[in-house]
Design a protein around this motif. Structure first.
Motif, PDB file in Angstrom:
ATOM      1  N   THR A  29       0.853  -1.187   0.000  1.00 53.95           N
ATOM      2  CA  THR A  29       0.000   0.000   0.000  1.00 53.95           C
ATOM      3  C   THR A  29       0.890   1.238   0.000  1.00 53.95           C
ATOM      4  O   THR A  29       2.126   1.124   0.017  1.00 53.95           O
ATOM      5  N   TRP A  33      -2.208   6.065  -1.965  1.00 56.44           N
ATOM      6  CA  TRP A  33      -3.457   5.307  -2.128  1.00 56.44           C
ATOM      7  C   TRP A  33      -4.398   5.586  -0.958  1.00 56.44           C
ATOM      8  O   TRP A  33      -5.565   5.916  -1.152  1.00 56.44           O
ATOM      9  N   ARG A  37      -7.775   7.842  -1.365  1.00 52.61           N
ATOM     10  CA  ARG A  37      -9.088   7.190  -1.349  1.00 52.61           C
ATOM     11  C   ARG A  37      -9.908   7.541  -0.122  1.00 52.61           C
ATOM     12  O   ARG A  37     -11.129   7.395  -0.130  1.00 52.61           O
ATOM     13  N   CYS A 114     -20.896   2.683  14.257  1.00 55.70           N
ATOM     14  CA  CYS A 114     -20.508   4.088  14.034  1.00 55.70           C
ATOM     15  C   CYS A 114     -21.670   5.053  14.251  1.00 55.70           C
ATOM     16  O   CYS A 114     -21.489   6.263  14.199  1.00 55.70           O
ATOM     17  N   ARG A 155      -4.925  -5.297   3.661  1.00 50.80           N
ATOM     18  CA  ARG A 155      -4.723  -3.862   3.394  1.00 50.80           C
ATOM     19  C   ARG A 155      -6.032  -3.117   3.125  1.00 50.80           C
ATOM     20  O   ARG A 155      -6.087  -1.896   3.250  1.00 50.80           O
ATOM     21  N   LEU A 160      -7.918   1.571   7.537  1.00 50.52           N
ATOM     22  CA  LEU A 160      -9.032   2.528   7.634  1.00 50.52           C
ATOM     23  C   LEU A 160      -9.359   2.952   9.059  1.00 50.52           C
ATOM     24  O   LEU A 160      -9.971   4.000   9.263  1.00 50.52           O
ATOM     25  N   GLY A 205     -16.329  -2.571   0.799  1.00 51.80           N
ATOM     26  CA  GLY A 205     -16.073  -1.124   0.896  1.00 51.80           C
ATOM     27  C   GLY A 205     -16.950  -0.298  -0.016  1.00 51.80           C
ATOM     28  O   GLY A 205     -17.494   0.726   0.394  1.00 51.80           O
ATOM     29  N   ARG A 206     -17.132  -0.777  -1.236  1.00 49.87           N
ATOM     30  CA  ARG A 206     -17.944   0.003  -2.194  1.00 49.87           C
ATOM     31  C   ARG A 206     -19.402   0.063  -1.769  1.00 49.87           C
ATOM     32  O   ARG A 206     -20.057   1.091  -1.922  1.00 49.87           O
ATOM     33  N   ARG A 245     -13.918  11.279   1.221  1.00 54.10           N
ATOM     34  CA  ARG A 245     -14.680  11.280  -0.040  1.00 54.10           C
ATOM     35  C   ARG A 245     -16.168  11.049   0.222  1.00 54.10           C
ATOM     36  O   ARG A 245     -17.014  11.578  -0.488  1.00 54.10           O
ATOM     37  N   ASN A 270     -10.798   6.008  11.129  1.00 51.40           N
ATOM     38  CA  ASN A 270     -12.192   5.785  11.518  1.00 51.40           C
ATOM     39  C   ASN A 270     -12.208   5.184  12.927  1.00 51.40           C
ATOM     40  O   ASN A 270     -11.811   4.033  13.105  1.00 51.40           O
ATOM     41  N   PHE A 300     -23.177   6.664  10.744  1.00 51.79           N
ATOM     42  CA  PHE A 300     -23.604   5.589   9.828  1.00 51.79           C
ATOM     43  C   PHE A 300     -22.587   4.470   9.931  1.00 51.79           C
ATOM     44  O   PHE A 300     -21.408   4.732  10.136  1.00 51.79           O
ATOM     45  N   ALA A 302     -21.995  -0.098  10.650  1.00 51.52           N
ATOM     46  CA  ALA A 302     -22.397  -1.500  10.688  1.00 51.52           C
ATOM     47  C   ALA A 302     -23.787  -1.641  11.284  1.00 51.52           C
ATOM     48  O   ALA A 302     -24.228  -0.848  12.104  1.00 51.52           O
TER      49      ALA A 302
HETATM   50  N1  ACO Z   1      -3.600   0.010  -0.694  1.00 50.17           N
HETATM   51  C1  ACO Z   1      -3.482  -0.208  -2.030  1.00 50.17           C
HETATM   52  N2  ACO Z   1      -4.420  -0.811  -2.744  1.00 50.17           N
HETATM   53  C2  ACO Z   1      -5.538  -1.216  -2.100  1.00 50.17           C
HETATM   54  C3  ACO Z   1      -5.711  -1.025  -0.712  1.00 50.17           C
HETATM   55  C4  ACO Z   1      -4.695  -0.384  -0.002  1.00 50.17           C
HETATM   56  N3  ACO Z   1      -4.750  -0.148   1.320  1.00 50.17           N
HETATM   57  N4  ACO Z   1      -6.910  -1.527  -0.370  1.00 50.17           N
HETATM   58  C5  ACO Z   1      -7.468  -2.023  -1.479  1.00 50.17           C
HETATM   59  N5  ACO Z   1      -6.631  -1.842  -2.530  1.00 50.17           N
HETATM   60  C6  ACO Z   1      -6.822  -2.225  -3.918  1.00 50.17           C
HETATM   61  C7  ACO Z   1      -7.815  -3.347  -4.098  1.00 50.17           C
HETATM   62  O1  ACO Z   1      -7.193  -4.581  -3.885  1.00 50.17           O
HETATM   63  C8  ACO Z   1      -8.243  -3.148  -5.526  1.00 50.17           C
HETATM   64  O2  ACO Z   1      -7.258  -3.711  -6.360  1.00 50.17           O
HETATM   65  P1  ACO Z   1      -7.710  -4.511  -7.696  1.00 50.17           P
HETATM   66  O3  ACO Z   1      -8.405  -3.470  -8.535  1.00 50.17           O
HETATM   67  O4  ACO Z   1      -6.398  -4.966  -8.232  1.00 50.17           O
HETATM   68  O5  ACO Z   1      -8.618  -5.591  -7.235  1.00 50.17           O
HETATM   69  C9  ACO Z   1      -8.184  -1.639  -5.725  1.00 50.17           C
HETATM   70  O6  ACO Z   1      -7.371  -1.130  -4.649  1.00 50.17           O
HETATM   71  C10 ACO Z   1      -9.527  -0.964  -5.695  1.00 50.17           C
HETATM   72  O7  ACO Z   1     -10.236  -1.452  -4.568  1.00 50.17           O
HETATM   73  P2  ACO Z   1     -11.661  -0.912  -4.242  1.00 50.17           P
HETATM   74  O8  ACO Z   1     -12.154  -1.584  -2.998  1.00 50.17           O
HETATM   75  O9  ACO Z   1     -12.524  -0.977  -5.452  1.00 50.17           O
HETATM   76  O10 ACO Z   1     -11.314   0.608  -3.950  1.00 50.17           O
HETATM   77  P3  ACO Z   1     -12.293   1.786  -3.642  1.00 50.17           P
HETATM   78  O11 ACO Z   1     -12.004   2.905  -4.528  1.00 50.17           O
HETATM   79  O12 ACO Z   1     -13.705   1.339  -3.499  1.00 50.17           O
HETATM   80  O13 ACO Z   1     -11.807   2.251  -2.192  1.00 50.17           O
HETATM   81  C11 ACO Z   1     -12.386   2.052   0.119  1.00 50.17           C
HETATM   82  C12 ACO Z   1     -11.842   1.342  -1.112  1.00 50.17           C
HETATM   83  C13 ACO Z   1     -11.428   3.146   0.531  1.00 50.17           C
HETATM   84  C14 ACO Z   1     -12.504   1.012   1.251  1.00 50.17           C
HETATM   85  C15 ACO Z   1     -13.768   2.664  -0.198  1.00 50.17           C
HETATM   86  O14 ACO Z   1     -14.603   1.725  -0.815  1.00 50.17           O
HETATM   87  C16 ACO Z   1     -14.424   3.174   1.021  1.00 50.17           C
HETATM   88  O15 ACO Z   1     -13.965   4.117   1.647  1.00 50.17           O
HETATM   89  N6  ACO Z   1     -15.582   2.595   1.431  1.00 50.17           N
HETATM   90  C17 ACO Z   1     -16.204   2.961   2.661  1.00 50.17           C
HETATM   91  C18 ACO Z   1     -15.552   2.182   3.741  1.00 50.17           C
HETATM   92  C19 ACO Z   1     -15.903   2.685   5.109  1.00 50.17           C
HETATM   93  O16 ACO Z   1     -16.049   3.837   5.327  1.00 50.17           O
HETATM   94  N7  ACO Z   1     -16.019   1.728   6.024  1.00 50.17           N
HETATM   95  C20 ACO Z   1     -16.268   1.916   7.372  1.00 50.17           C
HETATM   96  C21 ACO Z   1     -17.634   2.537   7.687  1.00 50.17           C
HETATM   97  S1  ACO Z   1     -18.547   1.908   8.936  1.00 50.17           S
HETATM   98  C22 ACO Z   1     -17.716   1.314  10.150  1.00 50.17           C
HETATM   99  O17 ACO Z   1     -16.837   1.945  10.464  1.00 50.17           O
HETATM  100  C23 ACO Z   1     -17.956   0.133  11.053  1.00 50.17           C
END
Ligand code: ACO
Length: 313
Positions: A29, A33, A37, A114, A155, A160, A205-206, A245, A270, A300, A302
């Motif tokens: 990572t 990145w 993100r 959360c 990762r 996060l 994540g998405r 974002r 987070n 917002f 789980a």
């Molecule tokens: N470093 C580098 N690459 C990474 C990492 C990292 N840390 N993590 C994932 N990747 C890669 C993936 O493997 C994937 O690679 P691939 O295309 O070769 O398969 C690529 O990056 C894209 O992965 P996506 O999951 O599609 O990336 P996305 O743009 O959706 O971002 C993220 C991921 C940051 C998790 C985003 O979806 C997000 O923020 N979602 C909300 C998550 C969140 O807020 N969760 C907690 C809320 S609630 C709670 O707290 C209990």
């Protein structure tokens, strides 16, 4: 009306600071990145001897001192957490012991991930309104040691989150505005962890991103409708700090300047139920959030769960 008066706040972060570059030493990572993100640049994790309870007690002590309220004034302690150190006693009871709260205090935990802090505020408000508490002040806190649920080889999740605690001392104020809206979409797939079959936090994540951007703007609008106000009457929006974002997308949907949405996930990651009270404490202490201002807090996460509350600080 029948809202809460916020009398004092506190926060506590553990001692181990981990930057994105630190992660990049052991994982595939990069700072580019993670920060690009999510906005997150660093977070704090508990070191040996640091626990959700020690963080919670430290934040709670500061909140009491800030409010000028003695432990004896506390009638109620509500702790929001999904990462308490033990199943029992509750985190709220651990805070009770550490601070020497009175035996007449009702102490309980709420687990709404959360959305926990907003849920805890409404829980405290309703219990105070019920008129059965032995003392007028409530200690409401959010505290998490999420590091205990992280797979540090994954990762996509471990970068996060962070550990931390935030606390507030509140009391009922019949003249204070209050409007709250909650929602639940029971879903054990999108975001889960901590069970025998899934010991680590895991998520789509998405899907979480889409869920947040769909539900939070609607929740904020519903809170405003209930309060009979427009967003112009609100000084600050303090949302759960999962991802910069997500906050920018929420701001866009509400046609608001993102600068009205407080952000500090850059420094803490987070911290789930702790993120909103940590933000409120920072904002009060640096003079950004001034007495008499109106805030909407929105969580917002789980469950899936969401919740928003409008209050005057
Ligand atoms: N470093 C580098 N690459 C990474 C990492 C990292 N840390 N993590 C994932 N990747 C890669 C993936 O493997 C994937 O690679 P691939 O295309 O070769 O398969 C690529 O990056 C894209 O992965 P996506 O999951 O599609 O990336 P996305 O743009 O959706 O971002 C993220 C991921 C940051 C998790 C985003 O979806 C997000 O923020 N979602 C909300 C998550 C969140 O807020 N969760 C907690 C809320 S609630 C709670 O707290 C209990």
């Amino acid at each position: 009306m029948n809202g809460l008066q916020l009398l004092g706040t506190g926060r506590s972060l553990p001692s181990r600071r981990v930057t994105n570059d630190d992660f990049a030493r052991t994982l595939d990572t990069s700072d580019e990145w993670i920060a690009g993100r999510t906005g997150i640049r660093q977070r704090y994790f508990c070191a040996q001897g640091e626990t959700a309870a020690s963080l919670a007690a430290s934040a709670a002590r500061q909140a009491l001192a800030d409010a000028g309220v003695a432990p004896a004034g506390i009638g109620l302690c509500v702790a929001a957490t999904f990462t308490a150190d033990r199943r029992t006693p509750s985190l709220a009871c651990e805070v009770h012991e550490a601070l020497g709260l009175p035996e007449t205090a009702l102490c309980l935990d709420v687990n709404a991930a959360c959305t926990g802090f907003v849920t805890a505020l409404e829980t405290a408000r309703c219990l105070l309104l019920g008129g059965q508490m032995a003392a007028p002040y409530a200690l409401v806190l959010g505290a998490e040691r999420i590091s205990g649920l992280l797979d540090f080889s994954d990762r996509s999740t471990c970068v996060l989150f962070g550990d931390g605690a935030g606390a507030a001392v509140v009391r009922l104020d019949p003249d204070a505005p209050w409007a709250a809206v909650f929602g639940t979409r029971g879903d054990g797939q999108v975001l889960h962890g901590g069970g025998p079959a899934d010991p680590y936090l895991a998520m789509d994540g998405r899907a979480v991103f889409r869920f947040a951007v769909e539900t939070v703007p609607a929740c904020i609008r519903a809170v405003l409708d209930k309060a009979g106000l427009t967003l112009d009457a609100v000084d600050w929006l303090v949302c759960h700090q999962a991802n910069s974002r997500i906050l920018h997308s929420i701001a866009k949907k509400l046609e608001q300047d993102p600068a009205r949405f407080y952000e500090n996930m850059q420094r803490y990651g987070n911290t789930s139920a702790a993120s909103i009270p940590i933000a409120l404490d920072e904002m009060r202490r640096d003079g950004r959030l001034r007495p008499g201002e109106t805030v909407i807090c929105a969580g917002f996460g789980a469950g899936l769960t969401w919740g928003g509350a409008l209050l005057r600080v």
